[in-house]
Scaffold this motif. Structure first.
Motif, short mmCIF file in Angstrom:
data_model
loop_
_atom_site.label_atom_id
_atom_site.label_comp_id
_atom_site.label_asym_id
_atom_site.label_seq_id
_atom_site.Cartn_x
_atom_site.Cartn_y
_atom_site.Cartn_z
N LEU A 53 0.82 -1.21 0.00
CA LEU A 53 0.00 0.00 0.00
C LEU A 53 0.85 1.26 0.00
N THR A 54 1.80 1.33 0.92
CA THR A 54 2.61 2.55 1.03
C THR A 54 3.49 2.76 -0.19
N LEU B 81 2.35 6.46 0.15
CA LEU B 81 1.90 6.89 1.46
C LEU B 81 3.08 6.80 2.44
N PRO B 82 3.36 7.84 3.22
CA PRO B 82 4.51 7.80 4.12
C PRO B 82 4.33 6.85 5.30
N ARG B 83 3.10 6.73 5.80
CA ARG B 83 2.85 5.89 6.97
C ARG B 83 1.49 5.21 6.84
N ALA B 84 1.42 3.99 7.39
CA ALA B 84 0.16 3.25 7.44
C ALA B 84 0.21 2.25 8.59
N MET B 85 -0.95 1.94 9.16
CA MET B 85 -0.97 1.00 10.28
C MET B 85 -2.31 0.28 10.34
N HIS C 272 -1.34 -3.26 15.52
CA HIS C 272 -1.00 -4.64 15.21
C HIS C 272 0.17 -4.70 14.24
N SER C 273 0.10 -3.94 13.16
CA SER C 273 1.16 -3.88 12.15
C SER C 273 1.29 -2.44 11.68
N ALA C 274 2.49 -2.04 11.31
CA ALA C 274 2.70 -0.65 10.89
C ALA C 274 3.89 -0.56 9.95
N VAL C 275 3.84 0.46 9.07
CA VAL C 275 4.95 0.81 8.18
C VAL C 275 5.17 2.32 8.32
N GLY C 276 6.44 2.71 8.53
CA GLY C 276 6.76 4.13 8.71
C GLY C 276 6.77 4.54 10.16
N ALA D 216 3.73 9.83 15.70
CA ALA D 216 4.39 9.68 14.40
C ALA D 216 3.66 10.38 13.27
N PHE D 217 2.41 10.85 13.50
CA PHE D 217 1.61 11.34 12.38
C PHE D 217 1.58 12.87 12.29
#
Length: 587
Positions: free
Chosen positions: A36-37, A42-46, A61-65, A110-111
């Motif tokens: 997705l990112t 997209l800089p961040r997603a969770m 649960h899961s995150a990127v960025g 982080a956002f």
């Protein structure tokens, strides 16, 4: 627009491929967020989901960025902030500028809620299955140029649906895995448990009398011999018949049962032999009977002692020739059927009175198996109660247990209805009890409300009993001798003393005078007496014990008559007989 559509299509395809490759959602969810990112820039997603083991907090649960520290700080209450609101409502929310949205709560840090240099949007969509919301998918985009947050919300909604289905599949597989593990553990324990004698499927019996029945069943099952099951009503004759069938070489063939007492003679003939088209009014077509349906298998004829004399002759021919003619037909039909019969009647007495054909009696009485009444195998009552309670708890989603005092009440009962009555009593008491414990006072008999009280002193002339001692192995009449308990069937209930002249029977001295010796009285087991029997006009002897024996002998060992002679109730007489360990045998 075409390029954006192509990117979205590729993104959905990649996420589907990743989720379908493994059931490990910890690994696949992070890989899906990377797709997705990367594809949508997209800089961040969770992915935020409820905690395990009943935790009410929503956690990352899961995150990127996000760093590990930022992800660990990500916790929200139900309905808190944008994350909690989307999870609670199941509706997506798009925040164009997080700096201008007071409802945006950044637990992770982080956002960039306080970044004045960039306008940052925040898109949150629910992860929904058909039943519930299982989590939320959130992503951030820097709002600049021609960025359209509505496009991001559409693709994130599609991705969230795929993620939710993966969560549901993972939960189903996990539950099934746990069930299989529990079943494997149970089977291992069952295999490791030291055998306690022979057993039969769906039949509970740990007592010596039932172990003897199991031995006879295992010995008789492999043969083709006709088996006659004898015993009182409710002792489990049908369950034993099924066990014989499934232990025999015919186990893969049909097991057909017929209750002979439930049908009239004409209906029974049609039911067993079938009929031809037009044999009688309403016979619109040919119909096979139970003998034909059981061909190659086993036919169980219950209540065989209740068929009419005319039908006894027809049945005898079928058993001799192994062939019959359908009602309204003339063609002989041959069958290969193993016959199992059952009765609670005294067939020998019926043959003697001319009510039952002797030749049919000899045909069906090849191998006789006597099923003992429940009062003669009281060791089986606790496991039977445990089985009935376990089934009741599963069917009614309860967690009932019985106290030792409650179990003592059940093991002391006379049980004229045997296992069927015990099952009824347990289910009735479990239904009406309040709380999770069945105590002794929960049973109706403790308040003199036993529903089968009148049956405890009924002498059924045609009842069958298997008695030990002389004559064991033959059908005996009058098996309903009064048991140790009073009218409700239970021993030592509360109540007034029983008067015998100036004396009384009191529970506190129940072991006095009786000792450990059991005195058996009856037509073939009488106490030594002086020459010449006492007549009813003689004065009763002194002493309560001698007076009891005298009254029973004067009244032909019928408790109801003896109670009237002593001017007490049958229940009180039962107390006294138990106190002085006087056992009444009827032969």
């Amino acid at each position: 627009m075409n390029e954006r559509s192509h990117v979205e299509l590729i993104t959905v395809y990649e996420i589907c491929r990743i989720l379908g490759a493994s059931l490990d959602i910890t690994r696949t969810f992070r890989a899906a967020l990377n797709v997705l990112t990367a594809h949508l820039e997209l800089p961040r997603a969770m992915i935020v989901m409820p905690g395990e083991d009943g935790d009410v907090h929503l956690k990352v649960h899961s995150a990127v960025g996000l760093t590990h520290e930022q992800a660990a700080r990500g916790q929200w209450q139900y309905g808190e902030g944008v994350i909690g609101r989307v999870y609670a409502s199941g509706m997506p929310v798009t925040v164009p500028d997080v700096a201008q949205a007071p409802e945006f709560i950044d637990r992770t840090g982080a956002f960039g809620a306080h970044d004045p240099e960039h306008m940052l949007g925040f898109i949150v969509v629910p992860m929904k299955t058909d039943r519930a919301v299982v989590g939320v998918l959130a992503a951030q985009r820097e709002v600049s140029g021609g960025a359209r947050l509505s496009d991001d919300q559409r693709i994130l909604t599609m991705a969230a649906t795929l993620l939710a289905q993966a969560v549901a599949l993972h939960g189903a597989v996990r539950d099934e895995h746990q069930r299989l593990q529990q079943e494997a553990t149970r089977l291992q324990k069952a295999l490791a448990r030291e055998p306690r004698g022979r057993t039969l499927d769906n039949v509970i019996g740990e007592s010596k009398p039932m172990q003897q029945v199991f031995v006879e069943v295992h010995q008789a099952a492999p043969s083709r011999a006709t088996v006659l099951l004898r015993g009182e009503s409710g002792t489990g004759k049908e369950a034993i018949a099924r066990a014989i069938h499934y232990l025999s070489p015919r186990k893969d063939a049909p097991f057909i049962k017929v209750n002979c007492a439930a049908l009239t003679e004409s209906l029974l003939e049609s039911e067993l032999f079938g009929h031809e088209k037009g044999a009688f009014t309403g016979a619109a077509g040919e119909r096979k009977g139970r003998f034909e349906l059981a061909n190659g298998g086993t036919l169980f004829l219950d209540e065989i002692g209740d068929i009419s004399p005319a039908f006894q002759a027809k049945l005898l021919r079928v058993l001799q020739e192994r062939e019959f003619e359908r009602v309204g037909g003339s063609r002989a039909v041959k069958v290969d059927v193993r016959l199992i019969c059952a009765t609670n009647r005294d067939l020998e007495r019926m043959v003697k009175r001319g009510e039952y054909r002797a030749d049919l009696y000899y045909r069906i009485n090849v191998v006789s198996i006597f099923l003992p009444p429940l009062r003669e195998r009281r060791a089986d009552i606790p496991p039977l109660v445990a089985h009935f309670l376990d089934r009741f708890n599963k069917e009614n989603r309860r967690n009932l247990k019985i106290t030792p005092e409650g179990m003592k009440v059940l093991t002391s009962c006379y049980w004229p209805g045997n296992v069927r009555e015990l099952e009824n009593c347990v289910e009735r008491t479990a239904t009406m009890v309040q709380g999770d414990l069945i105590r002794d006072f929960a049973f109706p008999c403790r308040q003199n409300r036993c529903l089968t009280q009148t049956l405890h002193f009924v002498d059924k002339a045609d009842a069958v009993a298997a008695v030990e001692g002389p004559g064991h192995g033959h059908a005996q009449a009058g098996s309903h001798e009064p048991g140790p308990g009073p009218g409700g069937g239970h021993a030592f209930p509360s109540g007034p003393a029983v008067p015998f002249g100036a004396h009384g029977v009191d529970d506190d001295d129940a072991d006095e005078d009786g000792g450990d010796t059991v005195t058996r009285i009856g037509p073939t087991q009488r106490l030594p007496t002086a020459p010449g029997a006492r007549s009813a006009s003689q004065e009763p002897p002194e002493g309560e014990r001698e007076r009891l024996i005298w009254a029973m002998e004067q009244c032909g060992w019928v408790q109801a008559k003896a109670a009237r002679l002593l001017r007490v109730t049958p229940r009180q007489l039962g107390y006294a007989l138990q106190k002085y360990r006087i056992e009444v045998r009827k032969f």
